[in-house]
Design a protein around this motif. Structure first.
Motif: not given
Ligand SMILES: C[S@@+](CC[C@H](N)C(=O)[O-])C[C@H]1O[C@@H](n2cnc3c(N)ncnc32)[C@H](O)[C@@H]1O
Length: 271
Positions: A7, A49-51, A73-74, A78, A99-101, A117-118
């Motif tokens: 990320y 990927g809740c951030g 989230d990984n 975050m 954990g990983d998505a 999202r995102l």
């Molecule tokens: C752009 S942010 C979006 C956060 C949230 N979903 C939102 O819309 O506000 C992307 C998030 O995905 C997480 N992320 C990125 N790659 C990931 C993965 N492989 N596994 C889990 N989380 C991941 C990042 O750490 C980050 O918190």
């Protein structure tokens, strides 16, 4: 082989603030989406990927005290931010998991609904993320995804500095394995992952001088400054010149900006 994702936007305080502001920007559309899929009281749902917040708060209200919301989230920082948001918002039903998505380790068919999202835009293998989302959703459960698409990102009147900086950003994202045009592909990704009743929507936003999103392109250029200079996509002098020119242009009362379009898609796992 499983994909390894980075990320690139990091997890410092600035990124936390950027993401929390973005949650507010997309709050109404997120609520509409979750109304559409019908997040029921008492259900168990996941935000991948809740951030620092994602849609955890909206889900928490929908499922109520009898339900359960998991944020995955990984990135530990975050999750620490999310923990603080949950504490401050007194979101009692929310739990966080690192954990990983693409390989969450969560049991198959274990959620009534899953949202992201995102995350896909920041992942080199979005289909692997969608596959994992579908795997952990129970038969009959819902999946809802939201991603932007750079297609609509423009300023009017147009400006050469905008065009050059936007193209530079696109090249940085591509080099990082991100697809800035992922938004339009969402419904197809869900269908290909085996979901049924797939549908979608799209939302646009327009900004004016003084609004923080008027200068979002410059914010991203600043975030990636080091990387784009290192990759010699621009030299420092050119970058500073373009940035100054665009700053002036975006500050003009006649200039407006259209945000990257927000695509949403949803569907159900067949029973
Ligand atoms: C752009 S942010 C979006 C956060 C949230 N979903 C939102 O819309 O506000 C992307 C998030 O995905 C997480 N992320 C990125 N790659 C990931 C993965 N492989 N596994 C889990 N989380 C991941 C990042 O750490 C980050 O918190």
């Amino acid at each position: 082989m499983q994909s390894v994702a980075t990320y690139y936007l990091g997890a410092d305080e600035a990124e936390r603030a950027r993401l929390l502001a973005q949650c507010e920007l997309h709050r109404r559309e997120a609520a509409q989406l979750l109304d559409r899929v019908g997040v029921a009281y008492g259900t168990r749902v996941l935000d991948v990927g809740c951030g620092p917040l994602g849609v955890l708060d909206i889900l928490s209200v929908r499922v109520g005290p009898a339900g359960q919301v998991i944020g995955l989230d990984n990135e530990p920082r975050m999750l620490a931010y999310a923990e603080q948001t949950i504490r401050e918002g007194e979101l009692a039903t929310v739990e966080l998991i690192q954990g990983d998505a693409t390989r969450s380790g969560l049991p198959e068919d274990s959620f009534d609904g899953v949202h992201e999202r995102l995350v896909l835009i920041n992942h080199p293998s979005p289909q692997d993320v969608v596959r994992e989302i579908v795997r952990v959703t129970r038969p009959g459960g819902w999946v809802a995804v939201q991603e932007v698409d750079m297609y609509s990102w423009m300023c009017d009147p147009g400006h050469a500095a905008w065009d050059e900086l936007l193209e530079t950003l696109r090249r940085v994202w591509s080099a990082n394995g991100s697809d800035p045009f992922i938004g339009r592909q969402l419904a197809t990704l869900l269908r290909r992952a085996g979901l049924v009743d797939v549908d979608g929507d799209a939302h646009a936003y327009r900004w004016h001088p003084g609004h923080p999103y008027q200068t979002l392109l410059l914010t991203f250029i600043d975030i990636y400054r080091h990387q784009l200079l290192e990759a010699q996509l621009l030299d420092e002098e050119r970058l500073d010149h373009l940035t100054d020119e665009l700053c002036k242009h975006l500050d003009s009362p006649d200039t407006f900006v259209v945000h990257p379009i927000l695509f949403q898609a949803w569907g159900r796992k067949p029973v």
